[in-house]
Design an enzyme around this catalytic site. Structure first.
Site, mmCIF file in Angstrom:
data_model
loop_
_atom_site.group_PDB
_atom_site.id
_atom_site.type_symbol
_atom_site.label_atom_id
_atom_site.label_comp_id
_atom_site.label_asym_id
_atom_site.label_seq_id
_atom_site.Cartn_x
_atom_site.Cartn_y
_atom_site.Cartn_z
ATOM 1 N N HIS A 1 0.813 -1.226 0.000
ATOM 2 C CA HIS A 1 0.000 0.000 0.000
ATOM 3 C C HIS A 1 0.844 1.274 0.000
ATOM 4 O O HIS A 1 1.910 1.325 0.617
ATOM 5 C CB HIS A 1 -1.038 -0.007 1.126
ATOM 6 C CG HIS A 1 -0.502 0.113 2.528
ATOM 7 N ND1 HIS A 1 -0.289 1.320 3.136
ATOM 8 C CD2 HIS A 1 -0.180 -0.825 3.449
ATOM 9 C CE1 HIS A 1 0.138 1.117 4.383
ATOM 10 N NE2 HIS A 1 0.219 -0.172 4.591
ATOM 11 N N ASP B 1 6.003 1.863 6.947
ATOM 12 C CA ASP B 1 4.710 1.202 6.686
ATOM 13 C C ASP B 1 3.945 2.084 5.700
ATOM 14 O O ASP B 1 3.354 3.071 6.110
ATOM 15 C CB ASP B 1 3.979 1.039 8.021
ATOM 16 C CG ASP B 1 2.540 0.602 7.879
ATOM 17 O OD1 ASP B 1 2.142 0.187 6.785
ATOM 18 O OD2 ASP B 1 1.800 0.689 8.879
ATOM 19 N N GLU C 1 -5.249 1.634 2.524
ATOM 20 C CA GLU C 1 -5.127 0.487 3.432
ATOM 21 C C GLU C 1 -5.259 0.925 4.881
ATOM 22 O O GLU C 1 -5.931 0.281 5.690
ATOM 23 C CB GLU C 1 -3.787 -0.226 3.213
ATOM 24 C CG GLU C 1 -3.722 -1.632 3.802
ATOM 25 C CD GLU C 1 -3.165 -1.691 5.216
ATOM 26 O OE1 GLU C 1 -3.113 -2.782 5.776
ATOM 27 O OE2 GLU C 1 -2.776 -0.639 5.778
ATOM 28 N N GLU C 2 -4.617 2.031 5.223
ATOM 29 C CA GLU C 2 -4.657 2.494 6.617
ATOM 30 C C GLU C 2 -6.042 3.032 6.988
ATOM 31 O O GLU C 2 -6.337 3.222 8.162
ATOM 32 C CB GLU C 2 -3.604 3.589 6.855
ATOM 33 C CG GLU C 2 -2.168 3.170 6.569
ATOM 34 C CD GLU C 2 -1.600 2.203 7.602
ATOM 35 O OE1 GLU C 2 -2.312 1.837 8.554
ATOM 36 O OE2 GLU C 2 -0.437 1.799 7.421
ATOM 37 N N ASP D 1 3.874 -6.053 3.761
ATOM 38 C CA ASP D 1 3.721 -4.968 4.738
ATOM 39 C C ASP D 1 4.604 -5.284 5.934
ATOM 40 O O ASP D 1 5.278 -6.316 5.968
ATOM 41 C CB ASP D 1 2.250 -4.838 5.152
ATOM 42 C CG ASP D 1 1.887 -3.418 5.610
ATOM 43 O OD1 ASP D 1 2.796 -2.638 5.949
ATOM 44 O OD2 ASP D 1 0.686 -3.110 5.631
ATOM 45 N N HIS E 1 3.448 2.612 13.473
ATOM 46 C CA HIS E 1 2.499 3.726 13.393
ATOM 47 C C HIS E 1 2.972 4.983 14.114
ATOM 48 O O HIS E 1 2.247 5.981 14.146
ATOM 49 C CB HIS E 1 1.083 3.325 13.839
ATOM 50 C CG HIS E 1 0.365 2.511 12.799
ATOM 51 N ND1 HIS E 1 -0.981 2.266 12.823
ATOM 52 C CD2 HIS E 1 0.821 1.895 11.679
ATOM 53 C CE1 HIS E 1 -1.327 1.531 11.777
ATOM 54 N NE2 HIS E 1 -0.238 1.286 11.069
HETATM 55 ZN ZN ZN Z 1 0.750 -1.046 6.475
#
Ligand code: ZN
Length: 355
Positions: free
Chosen positions: A54, A168, A200-201, A223, A317
């Site tokens: 992603h 990410d 995606e997030e 990922d 994150h």
């Molecule tokens: Zn991800």
């Protein structure tokens, strides 16, 4: 990692990746959701593969511009509020015109003992871009709905390790490009659809229309995987940074999403064999609380054989995620070995894989 691309606003990342693919001689198309797709045709008798990562990152959108010029944010994706205090942000109002800002942290001298160890919910955060009025913010291009991300950063740490914003999943995107470079010129291989997916997030479903259009037999998603070698993660699993790429045997997210991926057994044994043949150490992951867009891609048409592969990542994150470049190199080698060994007789019939 230095290119901002909040979910739903991935255009700058997509254009950069389209240029990378064009440099490899691969033509790309973009669908209405913003998925970037390049197909390298191969032997039609072999099962086809969609390899994807992603392009988007988590962040915020502007919720309110205060009369004082402070900005209030709505969150987008899995934002860790514990890691927000005093962060630098980037308000994306247009390429070349983006605005830097900080998340204001209450002056320490005025912080009471009760406040000292309290995590501030995002709703209470006031963002300071230097504006002294709402008019100043508006005339700089800040509006309700403007995308906001962590200020993009990339830092080289010791060894092969890097820290950066949105490792990410820009690390995954980089591996897709590398695999395209290595596999596209190869003649004896399946048809491979390289897909850089969206949102995606946000809702995990951006890749679905790409899978519906491409109708792959196999979906391989790249990922992060949770590195568990920091002092606070020891009990979560057995995945170390620099220990090689990872394979997820189980993922599930129950909070609202209720989805996950249990990989197809044919793909588990394919990549176990590929790791052994290529001499790449392969780590295993099984986690609740994580999931990727493969969980939705596997459900289109008559079902797609799916697997999550990835790279160990720390501090996920947060604004500075840490990964090891050697794991990305290993992941690319694993994919090249695995995908090129998919022959015409490669069975996706579950009964051929006794449990
Ligand atoms: Zn991800």
């Amino acid at each position: 990692m230095l290119i901002p691309g909040l979910s739903g606003h991935e255009g700058r990342v997509r254009r950069r990746l389209a240029a990378e693919m064009a440099g490899l001689g691969l033509t790309t198309t973009t669908d209405r959701l913003g998925n970037l797709i390049a197909t390298a045709e191969g032997d039609p008798s072999r099962p086809s593969v969609m390899l994807f990562a992603h392009t988007d990152q988590l962040g915020f959108v502007v919720r309110k511009v205060e009369a004082s010029g402070f900005l209030r944010l709505e969150r987008l994706g899995g934002v860790p509020e514990r890691a927000l205090a005093a962060q630098e942000l980037l308000i994306c109002v247009g390429e070349g015109r983006d605005i830097r800002a900080v998340i204001g942290n209450k002056s320490h001298h005025a912080t009471s003992p009760e406040e000292k160890y309290r995590v501030v919910p995002y709703q209470e955060i006031a963002v300071d871009a230097g504006f002294s009025s709402a008019e100043a913010a508006l005339s700089a291009g800040v509006k309700i709905g403007s995308p906001v991300v962590y200020a993009p950063k990339a830092i080289a740490l010791e060894g092969d390790r890097i820290a950066g914003t949105s490792a990410d999943d820009r690390a995954g995107c980089a591996v897709v490009v590398e695999v395209a470079r290595l596999l596209a010129p190869m003649s004896q291989r399946p048809t491979i659809h390289f897909v850089f997916s969206t949102q995606e997030e946000y809702n995990l479903r951006g890749a679905m229309p790409a899978a519906q259009a491409l109708k792959p037999d196999i979906a391989i998603q790249l990922d992060l995987m949770l590195a568990t070698d920091t002092p606070d993660m020891q009990a979560r699993g057995d995945l170390s940074l620099g220990g090689g790429p990872g394979m997820s045997l189980y993922s599930f997210h129950g909070r609202g999403t209720l989805n996950g991926t249990i990989p197809h057994p044919a793909l588990v044994s394919l990549f176990e064999d590929a790791a052994r043949d290529a001499g790449v150490p392969l780590q295993r992951s099984a986690q609740v609380g994580v999931l990727t867009d493969s969980s939705y891609v596997q459900l289109v048409h008559g079902g797609v054989a799916a697997i999550d592969l990835g790279f160990p990542c720390r501090y996920t994150h947060s604004a500075l995620e840490v990964c090891d470049l050697s794991d990305l190199v290993g992941l690319a080698a694993l994919l090249v070995a695995g995908i090129s060994s998919i022959e015409a007789d490669f069975s996706l019939n579950r009964d051929d894989y006794p449990e």
